[in-house]
Design a protein around this motif. Structure first.
Motif, mmCIF file in Angstrom:
data_model
loop_
_atom_site.group_PDB
_atom_site.id
_atom_site.type_symbol
_atom_site.label_atom_id
_atom_site.label_comp_id
_atom_site.label_asym_id
_atom_site.label_seq_id
_atom_site.Cartn_x
_atom_site.Cartn_y
_atom_site.Cartn_z
ATOM 1 N N CYS A 112 0.846 -1.216 0.000
ATOM 2 C CA CYS A 112 0.000 0.000 0.000
ATOM 3 C C CYS A 112 0.876 1.259 0.000
ATOM 4 O O CYS A 112 1.654 1.485 0.928
ATOM 5 N N PRO A 113 0.740 2.112 -1.020
ATOM 6 C CA PRO A 113 1.590 3.310 -1.081
ATOM 7 C C PRO A 113 1.258 4.312 0.015
ATOM 8 O O PRO A 113 2.146 5.030 0.475
ATOM 9 N N ALA A 114 -0.008 4.341 0.438
ATOM 10 C CA ALA A 114 -0.385 5.289 1.492
ATOM 11 C C ALA A 114 0.247 4.833 2.815
ATOM 12 O O ALA A 114 0.815 5.638 3.553
ATOM 13 N N PRO A 118 -4.548 -1.455 4.776
ATOM 14 C CA PRO A 118 -5.648 -2.245 4.200
ATOM 15 C C PRO A 118 -5.956 -3.538 4.953
ATOM 16 O O PRO A 118 -7.110 -3.946 5.019
ATOM 17 N N CYS A 149 -6.873 6.550 0.773
ATOM 18 C CA CYS A 149 -6.689 5.543 -0.290
ATOM 19 C C CYS A 149 -6.610 6.185 -1.677
ATOM 20 O O CYS A 149 -7.417 7.047 -2.011
ATOM 21 N N THR A 150 -5.660 5.746 -2.473
ATOM 22 C CA THR A 150 -5.507 6.269 -3.833
ATOM 23 C C THR A 150 -6.225 5.383 -4.865
ATOM 24 O O THR A 150 -6.098 5.617 -6.062
ATOM 25 N N CYS A 188 -5.365 2.631 -5.877
ATOM 26 C CA CYS A 188 -4.362 2.138 -6.830
ATOM 27 C C CYS A 188 -4.516 0.642 -7.112
ATOM 28 O O CYS A 188 -3.918 0.113 -8.042
ATOM 29 N N ASN A 189 -5.289 -0.037 -6.282
ATOM 30 C CA ASN A 189 -5.563 -1.469 -6.461
ATOM 31 C C ASN A 189 -4.361 -2.382 -6.208
ATOM 32 O O ASN A 189 -4.418 -3.575 -6.534
ATOM 33 N N ALA A 190 -3.287 -1.844 -5.642
ATOM 34 C CA ALA A 190 -2.133 -2.713 -5.343
ATOM 35 C C ALA A 190 -2.544 -3.781 -4.336
ATOM 36 O O ALA A 190 -2.127 -4.936 -4.425
ATOM 37 N N CYS A 191 -3.379 -3.403 -3.369
ATOM 38 C CA CYS A 191 -3.819 -4.362 -2.349
ATOM 39 C C CYS A 191 -4.696 -5.449 -2.971
ATOM 40 O O CYS A 191 -4.546 -6.631 -2.649
ATOM 41 N N VAL A 219 -10.794 -1.859 -2.548
ATOM 42 C CA VAL A 219 -11.230 -0.589 -3.138
ATOM 43 C C VAL A 219 -12.765 -0.500 -3.111
ATOM 44 O O VAL A 219 -13.325 0.552 -2.794
ATOM 45 N N ILE A 243 -13.747 0.399 0.433
ATOM 46 C CA ILE A 243 -13.434 1.785 0.825
ATOM 47 C C ILE A 243 -14.345 2.779 0.104
ATOM 48 O O ILE A 243 -14.926 3.679 0.719
HETATM 49 S S1 SF4 Z 1 -5.996 0.804 -3.213
HETATM 50 FE FE1 SF4 Z 1 -5.177 -0.462 -1.563
HETATM 51 S S2 SF4 Z 1 -2.963 -0.314 -1.791
HETATM 52 FE FE2 SF4 Z 1 -3.834 1.372 -2.963
HETATM 53 S S3 SF4 Z 1 -3.894 3.080 -1.511
HETATM 54 FE FE3 SF4 Z 1 -5.891 2.060 -1.356
HETATM 55 S S4 SF4 Z 1 -5.656 0.619 0.301
HETATM 56 FE FE4 SF4 Z 1 -3.589 1.224 -0.282
#
Ligand code: SF4
Ligand code: SF4
Length: 665
Positions: free
Chosen positions: A292-294, A303, A332-333, A335-338, A349, A352
C-alpha cells in the motif's frame, strides 16, 4: 482397526468434530448473510480452477512474500486430501457392490506418489514455522520491522499441521513395522522411517493410529478459529467472486437509494454478502499492507486493518467509517495494489469507496477534495476551468467532431491534457504524431467533459453518473467507437465503466496506438536518454488495465513486462534480443508503485512528509537514470513536485509521446 470397537468410536468422533466445525462456520455465515444479495453472476468453476487449484494470485506473488512456502503447503495438503479421498472411495466401494480398486500397479503408484507429495506438506509447514519464529526473534531484537503478525493461535495451527503430517508418516512406518509386506519399499518415506523402528506390536500400532487421528480431530475442531480457515472460506469466496475488471466500481442505482434511503455503506451489513464473506477469508498475511503506497508513506491507512475493522463492525453493528476511521478511508488512492496482491480476492477498493459514497452523501467530505467535486459539477472540468479545452489546438489543425470531421479515432484529451501546461505538451505531441502517421482522428474540444473518474472514486457516485450519461450521449451523436487517450484514468473509466451508460467503446492508451505505429513503420522508434531513461508505470495503466508492454515497445524493442521478473526473463529466453529499454525501478509493470494521485487524492490535502510520490521518486532516482518517462498526466504532476524538491531541474520528466516525437522530427 478391523474387528474392534474402534471403528464406531472413530466414526462417532469424526461426526462430532465435523459438527463442531460446521456449527462454528454457521455462526460466521450468519454474519455474511446480513449483507445484500450479490448483483452479479459469478463463474464458480472457472474461479475455483484459477484461484484455488491454480493458486493464480499466490503464483504471481514475490517469493519474499512466502509464496513458495504457501504453495508447498497448499499442494502438499491437496495431495494428502486427494489420497485420503481415494482411499475412502476404494474402501467403501464394496458397500455399493463395486470392487476395491486399491490394489495392483495402481496401488504401487498411489503409494509412491502420495508418500512423496506428503513431504511437500511437511516441509512447507516446517518452513512456515521456522520463518515465523525467525521473524519474531528478529523483531524482538529490533533488527527487523514487523511484516508477519503472530499470536499463539498461529503457532498452534502450524504445530497441529506439522503433527498431522509427521504422525501420518509415523503411522505408515508403524504399519510397515507391524505387518511388513514385500511391496513396502514403494512407500519411500514410510519405509525409510520404519527402518529406525523396533518391531511394533498390534496394540502399539493402535495407539499410533489414535495418536494420529487425535491431531486430525484437533485440526477439524479448531480450524474455524484459526487463520487457516481461509483454506475453506476462500474456496467459497473465489466461487462467488465478481468477474469484473479491477478498474470497475459497482454502480449505485436511484431505485436502490430510494428503497434504502441511503447511498453507499454506513453499516457493514450494507455490503453485499460476498464482500462480507470475503472478509472472513482474510488470513492476515499482510501482503496488502506491504504494497500500500499510502501506508508506505506513513499514513494511517492499513488495508489489512481495514478488512479486520470492517469484519469487526459487522459483528458489533458499529458504523464502518467510525471503526475504520475517516482519515484512513480518505487516504486511499484506489491504486488497487492491495486487491492485486490479496491471495483471497478481497476487493479493498470496493469496501473503501462504498463508505466514501456514504460520507459524501452525508456531507462529511470537506476541504480541497470537496471543492473539486463542486467545480466538476458546475464546469464539467475537474480543476474548474470554464471552456478552454480548445486552446491547446491553436495552429495544429486538429479536426473537431462538431465541424463534421470524419474520423476513426476520437482523441480524448481529458481535463489535465487540455489545460495543465505540462500535460498539454503531451497532448500536442500525441496530436502531431497521429497526424504524421496519417491516423484519422478528431477531438471533441469544448464538447468534452470530465469522465467523472475523480468524482466516482471520491464517492460522489451520482455526479459521476451525470458525467457518464452526458459524455455517452455525445459519443452517440458522433458515432464514436474507437478512442485514444493519454490519460490512464480516462482510459479506465471509458473502457470499464461507460458500458453501463450505453457507450461501448474500444479504448486505447496513446502508448498502445503509438507502439503499433512504430511496429508498422509509420513512426521511428523513440530513443533513450544518454545516461539512461527510467519509466514510471501508471497504476491505472499497468496494474488496473494490464498495459505495460506498449510503453516499452515505443522504443522498438520486444518486451514482456507483466510486472514479474519471471515474465521478462521468459520473454528474453524466447527472443534473445528482447530487453527493456529502461533502467527499470524495483516496482514496475503490474507491481508498480503509486504516485499518490488516484482516488481523487490529487485534489486532497497532503502532509508534506507523507507524499507517496516522494518514495516513488527516490526509487526512480536510485536507477541512476538521467530522465524519468511517464505516461499519465496525474503521475506527471505528482512526480514533478517531488522531483523538483529532490533533484531540482537536473533530471528531466517527460511523457513517452514527447520522447517519440523527438525521434520523429
Ligand atoms: S488501493 Fe489499496 S494499496 Fe492502494 S492506496 Fe488504497 S488501500 Fe492502499
Ligand atoms: S486482505 Fe488479503 S492480502 Fe490483506 S492480509 Fe488479508 S488475505 Fe492478506
Amino acid at each position: 482397526m478391523e474387528g474392534t470397537a474402534a471403528k464406531p468410536v472413530f466414526y462417532l468422533l469424526t461426526l462430532l468434530c465435523l459438527s463442531v466445525m460446521a456449527w462454528q462456520l454457521y455462526r460466521r455465515a450468519v454474519h455474511w448473510l446480513k449483507g445484500k444479495p450479490i448483483g452479479w453472476k459469478p463463474d464458480p468453476w472457472g474461479s475455483v480452477i484459477r484461484y484455488v487449484l491454480g493458486q493464480k494470485k499466490v503464483q504471481g506473488s514475490r517469493p519474499q512474500s512466502g509464496a513458495p512456502m504457501h504453495l508447498a503447503i497448499f499442494y502438499g495438503f491437496l495431495s494428502l486430501f486427494l489420497a485420503t479421498t481415494l482411499l475412502a472411495i476404494a474402501t467403501y466401494a464394496p458397500v455399493v457392490g463395486l470392487r476395491n480398486f486399491h490394489e495392483g500397479t495402481y496401488y504401487l503408484v498411489y503409494e509412491t506418489t502420495f508418500d512423496l507429495l506428503g513431504l511437500l506438506f511437511v516441509l512447507g509447514v516446517a518452513w512456515a514455522l521456522g520463518r515465523r519464529s525467525l521473524h519474531d526473534v528478529q523483531v524482538s531484537r529490533g533488527i527487523a520491522h514487523r511484516v508477519i503478525t503472530s499470536d499463539w493461535r498461529d503457532y498452534a495451527t502450524l504445530g497441529i499441521l506439522l503433527m498431522l503430517g509427521l504422525t501420518g508418516y509415523g503411522l505408515e512406518a508403524a504399519r510397515i513395522a507391524n505387518q511388513p509386506q514385500t511391496w513396502d519399499t514403494v512407500s519411500v518415506v514410510g519405509f525409510w522411517l520404519a527402518g529406525f523402528m523396533p518391531p511394533v506390536s498390534d496394540s502399539a500400532y493402535v495407539v499410533t493410529w489414535w495418536f494420529h487421528y487425535a491431531w486430525f480431530f484437533a485440526f477439524v475442531v479448531f480450524l474455524p478459529q484459526m487463520r487457516i480457515r481461509h483454506s475453506l472460506i476462500a474456496i467459497v469466496s473465489a466461487a462467488g467472486s465478481p468477474e469484473r475488471p479491477l478498474g470497475h466500481l459497482e454502480r449505485v442505482t436511484v431505485e436502490e437509494v430510494e428503497a434504502t434511503e441511503r447511498v453507499g455503506v454506513a453499516l457493514a451489513e450494507h455490503y453485499s454478502r460476498w464482500h462480507l464473506l470475503s472478509l472472513d477469508a482474510c488470513m492476515s498475511c499482510g501482503r496488502c499492507t506491504e504494497v500500500c503506497p499510502a501506508h508506505g508513506a506513513g499514513k494511517v491507512l492499513n488495508p489489512k486493518q481495514v478488512v479486520a475493522d470492517i469484519a469487526g463492525a459487522n459483528r458489533s453493528g458499529a458504523l464502518v467509517a467510525e471503526t475504520v476511521s475517516e482519515e484512513a478511508l480518505w487516504a486511499c488512492t484506489t491504486c488497487n495494489a492491495c486487491v492485486e496482491a490479496c491471495p483471497v480476492l478481497i476487493r479493498h477498493v470496493d469496501l473503501i469507496v462504498d463508505v466514501r459514497r456514504n460520507l459524501v452523501a452525508e456531507g462529511r467530505f470537506s476541504g480541497t477534495g470537496a471543492t473539486m467535486l463542486r467545480q466538476l459539477g458546475s464546469t464539467g472540468h475537474a480543476w474548474g476551468v470554464q471552456g478552454g479545452r480548445e486552446d491547446w489546438m491553436q495552429g495544429l489543425g486538429v479536426p473537431l467532431c462538431r465541424e463534421g470531421a470524419q474520423f476513426e479515432y476520437l482523441f480524448w484529451v481529458g481535463c489535465a491534457g487540455a489545460t495543465d501546461p505540462a500535460a498539454v505538451r503531451t497532448t500536442k505531441a500525441v496530436a502531431r504524431l497521429l497526424q504524421k502517421a496519417g491516423v484519422s482522428f478528431a477531438c471533441l474540444g469544448n464538447e468534452e467533459a470530465c469522465t467523472g473518474d475523480p468524482a466516482r472514486r471520491a464517492g460522489d457516485e451520482f455526479l459521476f453518473q451525470g458525467q457518464a450519461e452526458a459524455n455517452a450521449s455525445v459519443f452517440e451523436r458522433y458515432g464514436v467507437r474507437k478512442v485514444v487517450t493519454a490519460c490512464p484514468h480516462c482510459l479506465n473509466t471509458l473502457l470499464n465503466e461507460y458500458g453501463e451508460f450505453g457507450a461501448t467503446l474500444e479504448v486505447e492508451h496513446h502508448t498502445q496506438l503509438l507502439a503499433r505505429l512504430v511496429q508498422e513503420g509509420a513512426l521511428a522508434p523513440a530513443q533513450g536518454a544518454i545516461g539512461g531513461t527510467t519509466f514510471h508505470d501508471p497504476c491505472y495503466l499497468a496494474r488496473v488495465n494490464g498495459v505495460s508492454d506498449p510503453p516499452r515497445a515505443i522504443f522498438g524493442e520486444a518486451t514482456s513486462m507483466d510486472g514479474s521478473d519471471a515474465a521478462l526473463l521468459r520473454a528474453m529466453a524466447a527472443e534473445p534480443g528482447a530487453r527493456s529499454p529502461f533502467l527499470e525501478p524495483e516496482h514496475r509493470g503490474r507491481k508498480t508503485l503509486c504516485c499518490g494521485a488516484g482516488g481523487a487524492r490529487m485534489w486532497m490535502e497532503e502532509e508534506p512528509n507523507q507524499r507517496p510520490a516522494d518514495r516513488r521518486v527516490d526509487e526512480l532516482l536510485a536507477t541512476t537514470a538521467q530522465e524519468i518517462a511517464v505516461a499519465c498526466p496525474f503521475c506527471r504532476i505528482m512526480l514533478d513536485a517531488s522531483l523538483k524538491q529532490k533533484a531540482g531541474d537536473e533530471i528531466r520528466l517527460v511523457d513517452l509521446a514527447e520522447k517519440l516525437e523527438e525521434a520523429n522530427t
